[in-house]
Write a protein that holds these residues in place. Structure first.
Motif, PDB file in Angstrom:
ATOM      1  N   ASP A   6       0.891  -1.169   0.000  1.00 16.54           N
ATOM      2  CA  ASP A   6       0.000   0.000   0.000  1.00 16.54           C
ATOM      3  C   ASP A   6       0.923   1.211   0.000  1.00 16.54           C
ATOM      4  O   ASP A   6       1.248   1.750   1.058  1.00 16.54           O
ATOM      5  CB  ASP A   6      -0.892  -0.034   1.252  1.00 16.54           C
ATOM      6  CG  ASP A   6      -1.939   1.074   1.254  1.00 16.54           C
ATOM      7  OD1 ASP A   6      -2.018   1.831   0.272  1.00 16.54           O
ATOM      8  OD2 ASP A   6      -2.672   1.183   2.260  1.00 16.54           O
ATOM      9  N   SER A   7       1.383   1.611  -1.164  1.00 21.12           N
ATOM     10  CA  SER A   7       2.467   2.583  -1.211  1.00 21.12           C
ATOM     11  C   SER A   7       2.355   3.471  -2.444  1.00 21.12           C
ATOM     12  O   SER A   7       2.025   3.008  -3.534  1.00 21.12           O
ATOM     13  CB  SER A   7       3.809   1.840  -1.236  1.00 21.12           C
ATOM     14  OG  SER A   7       4.855   2.699  -1.638  1.00 21.12           O
ATOM     15  N   GLY A   8       2.671   4.744  -2.237  1.00 17.12           N
ATOM     16  CA  GLY A   8       2.664   5.682  -3.352  1.00 17.12           C
ATOM     17  C   GLY A   8       3.848   5.501  -4.291  1.00 17.12           C
ATOM     18  O   GLY A   8       3.899   6.126  -5.349  1.00 17.12           O
ATOM     19  N   GLY A   9       4.825   4.689  -3.882  1.00 16.46           N
ATOM     20  CA  GLY A   9       5.961   4.422  -4.761  1.00 16.46           C
ATOM     21  C   GLY A   9       7.275   4.826  -4.112  1.00 16.46           C
ATOM     22  O   GLY A   9       7.385   4.880  -2.884  1.00 16.46           O
ATOM     23  N   ALA A  10       8.262   5.114  -4.949  1.00 22.98           N
ATOM     24  CA  ALA A  10       9.596   5.455  -4.436  1.00 22.98           C
ATOM     25  C   ALA A  10       9.549   6.782  -3.679  1.00 22.98           C
ATOM     26  O   ALA A  10       8.838   7.699  -4.074  1.00 22.98           O
ATOM     27  CB  ALA A  10      10.577   5.557  -5.594  1.00 22.98           C
TER      28      ALA A  10
ATOM     29  N   PRO B 161      -2.452   1.561  -3.709  1.00 19.90           N
ATOM     30  CA  PRO B 161      -1.701   1.702  -4.952  1.00 19.90           C
ATOM     31  C   PRO B 161      -0.408   0.885  -4.919  1.00 19.90           C
ATOM     32  O   PRO B 161       0.170   0.665  -3.854  1.00 19.90           O
ATOM     33  CB  PRO B 161      -1.393   3.203  -5.017  1.00 19.90           C
ATOM     34  CG  PRO B 161      -1.537   3.708  -3.625  1.00 19.90           C
ATOM     35  CD  PRO B 161      -2.468   2.794  -2.899  1.00 19.90           C
ATOM     36  N   CYS B 162      -0.007   0.410  -6.068  1.00 15.31           N
ATOM     37  CA  CYS B 162       1.259  -0.310  -6.226  1.00 15.31           C
ATOM     38  C   CYS B 162       1.670  -0.027  -7.659  1.00 15.31           C
ATOM     39  O   CYS B 162       1.148  -0.635  -8.584  1.00 15.31           O
ATOM     40  CB  CYS B 162       1.041  -1.799  -5.975  1.00 15.31           C
ATOM     41  SG  CYS B 162       2.523  -2.789  -6.148  1.00 15.31           S
ATOM     42  N   ALA B 163       2.530   0.986  -7.828  1.00 20.93           N
ATOM     43  CA  ALA B 163       2.738   1.501  -9.183  1.00 20.93           C
ATOM     44  C   ALA B 163       4.212   1.597  -9.523  1.00 20.93           C
ATOM     45  O   ALA B 163       5.063   1.661  -8.645  1.00 20.93           O
ATOM     46  CB  ALA B 163       2.089   2.876  -9.324  1.00 20.93           C
ATOM     47  N   GLY B 164       4.487   1.621 -10.807  1.00 20.16           N
ATOM     48  CA  GLY B 164       5.865   1.751 -11.279  1.00 20.16           C
ATOM     49  C   GLY B 164       6.665   0.514 -10.909  1.00 20.16           C
ATOM     50  O   GLY B 164       6.148  -0.599 -10.931  1.00 20.16           O
ATOM     51  N   GLY B 165       7.926   0.731 -10.512  1.00 22.87           N
ATOM     52  CA  GLY B 165       8.809  -0.390 -10.184  1.00 22.87           C
ATOM     53  C   GLY B 165       8.269  -1.274  -9.074  1.00 22.87           C
ATOM     54  O   GLY B 165       8.543  -2.477  -9.033  1.00 22.87           O
ATOM     55  N   ALA B 166       7.441  -0.679  -8.198  1.00 29.06           N
ATOM     56  CA  ALA B 166       6.924  -1.430  -7.046  1.00 29.06           C
ATOM     57  C   ALA B 166       6.137  -2.664  -7.467  1.00 29.06           C
ATOM     58  O   ALA B 166       6.076  -3.635  -6.726  1.00 29.06           O
ATOM     59  CB  ALA B 166       6.042  -0.518  -6.200  1.00 29.06           C
ATOM     60  N   VAL B 167       5.547  -2.654  -8.654  1.00 36.14           N
ATOM     61  CA  VAL B 167       4.710  -3.785  -9.069  1.00 36.14           C
ATOM     62  C   VAL B 167       5.523  -5.056  -9.271  1.00 36.14           C
ATOM     63  O   VAL B 167       4.971  -6.156  -9.272  1.00 36.14           O
ATOM     64  CB  VAL B 167       3.959  -3.516 -10.393  1.00 36.14           C
ATOM     65  CG1 VAL B 167       3.009  -2.361 -10.239  1.00 36.14           C
ATOM     66  CG2 VAL B 167       4.927  -3.282 -11.541  1.00 36.14           C
ATOM     67  N   TYR B 168       6.834  -4.894  -9.464  1.00 37.46           N
ATOM     68  CA  TYR B 168       7.596  -6.085  -9.836  1.00 37.46           C
ATOM     69  C   TYR B 168       7.933  -6.993  -8.664  1.00 37.46           C
ATOM     70  O   TYR B 168       8.267  -8.155  -8.886  1.00 37.46           O
ATOM     71  CB  TYR B 168       8.845  -5.693 -10.631  1.00 37.46           C
ATOM     72  CG  TYR B 168       8.475  -5.417 -12.066  1.00 37.46           C
ATOM     73  CD1 TYR B 168       7.866  -6.412 -12.831  1.00 37.46           C
ATOM     74  CD2 TYR B 168       8.665  -4.173 -12.648  1.00 37.46           C
ATOM     75  CE1 TYR B 168       7.477  -6.176 -14.129  1.00 37.46           C
ATOM     76  CE2 TYR B 168       8.282  -3.932 -13.943  1.00 37.46           C
ATOM     77  CZ  TYR B 168       7.691  -4.934 -14.685  1.00 37.46           C
ATOM     78  OH  TYR B 168       7.297  -4.701 -15.973  1.00 37.46           O
ATOM     79  N   SER B 169       7.823  -6.491  -7.438  1.00 40.30           N
ATOM     80  CA  SER B 169       7.988  -7.433  -6.328  1.00 40.30           C
ATOM     81  C   SER B 169       6.804  -8.403  -6.286  1.00 40.30           C
ATOM     82  O   SER B 169       7.007  -9.618  -6.331  1.00 40.30           O
ATOM     83  CB  SER B 169       8.166  -6.707  -4.992  1.00 40.30           C
ATOM     84  OG  SER B 169       8.139  -7.649  -3.949  1.00 40.30           O
ATOM     85  N   PRO B 170       5.566  -7.912  -6.261  1.00 39.53           N
ATOM     86  CA  PRO B 170       4.440  -8.853  -6.341  1.00 39.53           C
ATOM     87  C   PRO B 170       4.536  -9.783  -7.556  1.00 39.53           C
ATOM     88  O   PRO B 170       4.263 -10.982  -7.446  1.00 39.53           O
ATOM     89  CB  PRO B 170       3.220  -7.934  -6.456  1.00 39.53           C
ATOM     90  CG  PRO B 170       3.638  -6.680  -5.784  1.00 39.53           C
ATOM     91  CD  PRO B 170       5.107  -6.531  -6.044  1.00 39.53           C
TER      92      PRO B 170
ATOM     93  N   GLY C 160      -5.891  -0.420 -14.067  1.00 40.66           N
ATOM     94  CA  GLY C 160      -5.190  -1.419 -13.249  1.00 40.66           C
ATOM     95  C   GLY C 160      -5.905  -1.750 -11.957  1.00 40.66           C
ATOM     96  O   GLY C 160      -5.267  -1.980 -10.931  1.00 40.66           O
ATOM     97  N   GLY C 161      -7.218  -1.778 -11.996  1.00 31.98           N
ATOM     98  CA  GLY C 161      -7.997  -2.152 -10.808  1.00 31.98           C
ATOM     99  C   GLY C 161      -7.961  -3.653 -10.575  1.00 31.98           C
ATOM    100  O   GLY C 161      -7.420  -4.420 -11.380  1.00 31.98           O
TER     101      GLY C 161
END
Lengths: 515, 98
Positions: free
Chosen positions: A128-132, A167-176, A213-214
């Motif tokens: 649950d993060s806005g990103g970097a 939200p889970c956007a940008g580079g953050a999506v690649y961990s999931p 991306g819902g």
């Protein structure tokens, strides 16, 4: 003991447990979301959570950050239990700087992952993060990179579960994306690489976050999510259910055995679900429910590529992975999406010693320019690779059609299935009777006085002679042609003898699957 | 229930949204169009000109980059749709071949 110090600890802890403060927590609740600590409490057994790293601070001094407090650096990490079994868990705290990821935040996550790997317990990450955290510059990127490295190292060692609750956007999506199972909740989860604003600026295409991306998009269209829930609490119940079924590390297997129990009465008669006409559809899940213990089946990727069905259940008390063609949707064909779905599931099961049971009713591959140009060859190859590579017990039940390449792909004897059973309704042939008759009897049909009647006659001849299980059984490719009522009994016997199956893998660094 | 036609015959089954929404195949036209929106910085060919595969056709400024747009095959330029300074949208035709 110095009482003052204990009181001071209590006061410090109380402050820190408020995360970004009462107002920020209320804002989160007002948005219909639980807070990070509420989520952990709801997911784990009551009072089982032990928080680690509550006092961690960020190390950034630029842009006035040295004067800013970021409680626990925006992520709650720790250990706890689910149904009495230990797990590691982290939850990003959106109330602290939008859950933004800095280096300390990332190091807290990788530390809890190290613990999970060392202790051989599952790791659950709530995103649950806005990103970097932009103020931290490339240190934030370093943090993501270190998490990806840990995700990859842990892959196939411990189950990794990602829960997207914001939200889970940008580079953050690649961990999931690197983990085994992604859970999403309707209206809460948002995942994308480039968001609506960037898409609008660059391409002029207008789309909202939910449509881009819902939760539903990822559960049904992209396949990025494996489990879809309508609420956070439903999502946590799904996670607990999954963890009750799967081994908690790649070294565990049989201690997870439960007492065997029979399927429910309404599913016991599986023959009633199968229509007489092989061109008529049926819901293959009824067959699965008629075979598994207590008719209990946890479907993975339920909304995605519905022409295949995959999921977990128990057979005689032992967890098994089920793969089935679904005649009810697109006739059960293999296409790009269902190939990806099946292959990933097989590889999960094989990593964690879960036997595979395949139920086959396979009319062939989906024809189309779109499929060919989008690479059905390389995607379809994943299914072959995954089945061939898997060394867990592999049991196959051919229910109806098993034609051509599809017959080979769906865990045939030739790809080292351990036991292959066929129902008397099985049609195992090099291709469907119509196509086969057209090719083999081309000349007779062409030269006949009535070509239409001749074609029909030849199709019938081919059907009688080849569209059955007995030709394959005659070559030993099918081990037994069985009464469908006996399917459960045969599978339990096969699984019992396969308990000690061991195949020594060939020496190699790793294979090169058609990713 | 609908009918899905496969090589092995016709089947009664449900069709998915993804299947129903797939675009029918269209023969590619001899037009080079903008894959992303941007601004034309240079036009490097004229109508009637013979070009070879790989020859630059125009420079399209987009994604903070001056992208060189090249011919994907040999051919003769039939029509040039763009001028320098023009903004083009996604999929806008730029150069047509005979």
């Amino acid at each position: 003991m110095n009482k003052e110090k204990i009181e001071a600890l209590k006061e410090r802890t109380k402050q820190l447990l408020l995360g970004g403060g009462e107002a920020a927590l209320q804002k989160q609740r007002d948005a219909g979301k639980m807070t990070a600590r509420e989520r952990i409490d709801a997911l784990l057994d009551p009072d089982s959570f032990q928080e680690l790293g509550l006092f961690v601070k960020h190390q950034c001094h630029d842009f006035g950050m040295d004067k800013k407090e970021m409680t626990a650096d925006g992520v709650v990490t720790g250990i706890g239990t689910i149904e009495g079994r230990p797990v590691c868990v982290y939850a990003q705290d959106f109330s602290v700087a939008g859950g933004s990821l800095g280096l300390s935040h990332a190091r807290k996550i990788t530390k809890i992952m190290d613990i999970a790997m060392d202790m051989k317990v599952p790791c659950i990450g709530i995103n649950d993060s806005g990103g970097a955290r932009i103020q931290e510059g490339i240190n934030a990127l370093a943090g993501y990179g270190e998490i990806f490295y840990h995700n990859t190292a842990a892959s196939g060692v411990i189950p990794q579960i990602s829960v997207i609750l914001g939200p889970c956007a940008g580079g953050a999506v690649y961990s999931p994306a690197l983990t085994d199972f992604v859970f999403v909740v309707d209206k809460v989860s948002k995942m994308f690489i480039t968001g609506p604003e960037v898409i609008k600026t660059v391409l002029g295409e207008e789309i909202g976050m939910e449509e881009l991306g819902g939760a539903r998009v990822h559960a049904e269209t992209t396949g990025n999510a494996h489990f879809f829930a309508n609420s956070e609490l439903e999502c946590f119940a799904q996670i607990r259910k999954l963890l009750s079924l799967i081994p908690h590390s790649n070294e565990k297997q049989t201690e997870d055995r439960r007492p065997a129990c029979e399927p429910k009465a309404e599913y016991a008669d599986i023959c009633k679900f199968v229509p007489d006409d092989p061109r008529q559809p049926f819901d293959v899940r009824n067959i699965v429910l008629g075979v598994l213990d207590d008719s209990d089946f946890l479907e993975v990727h339920q909304g995605f590529a519905q022409n295949a069905v995959v999921g977990f259940g128990r057979l005689n008390g032992q967890t098994v992975g089920v793969i089935a063609n679904q005649p009810m949707v697109l006739a059960g064909v293999l296409d790009i999406d269902s190939s990806d779905k099946i292959a990933r599931f097989i590889r999960y099961c094989d990593s964690f010693n879960i036997p595979l049971i395949t139920f086959e009713d396979m009319p062939g591959y989906l024809p189309g320019v779109d499929q060919e140009h989008a690479g059905i060859i390389r995607h379809g190859a994943k299914v072959l690779y995954a089945y061939c590579e898997a060394t867990v017990p592999k049991l196959t039940v051919i229910m109806r059609k098993a034609y051509g390449g599809g017959y080979i792909a769906m865990c045939s004897r030739h790809m080292k299935a351990d036991f292959v059973y066929a129902w008397p309704t099985a049609e195992i042939a090099v291709m469907g009777p119509v196509g086969a008759a057209n090719i083999i009897f081309r000349k007779e049909i062409k030269e006949a006085a009535d070509p239409v009647a001749m074609r029909e006659q030849k199709i019938e001849e081919y059907k009688d002679k080849f569209a059955n299980p007995y030709v394959a059984a005659g070559y030993g490719y099918v081990d037994a042609v069985i009464n469908p009522d006996d399917t459960r009994k045969y599978l339990i016997q096969a699984l019992t003898i396969a308990q000690n199956k061991h195949v020594e893998p060939r020496k190699k660094k790793h294979g090169n699957p058609p990713f | 229930m609908e009918v899905l036609r496969l090589e092995s015959g016709d089947y009664q089954t449900q069709l998915t949204m993804k299947f129903l929404k797939r675009k029918p195949y269209q023969k590619p036209q001899n037009i080079v169009s903008a894959a992303i929106p941007g601004t034309i910085m240079e036009v490097l060919v004229k109508e009637g000109q013979q070009v070879r595969r790989g020859d630059a056709l125009c420079i399209l400024d987009s994604m903070k980059m001056n992208n060189t747009i090249c011919a994907s095959d040999h051919g003769v330029v039939k029509k040039v749709y763009i001028v320098v300074g023009q903004s083009v949208g996604k999929d806008a035709p730029m150069v047509e071949f005979e």
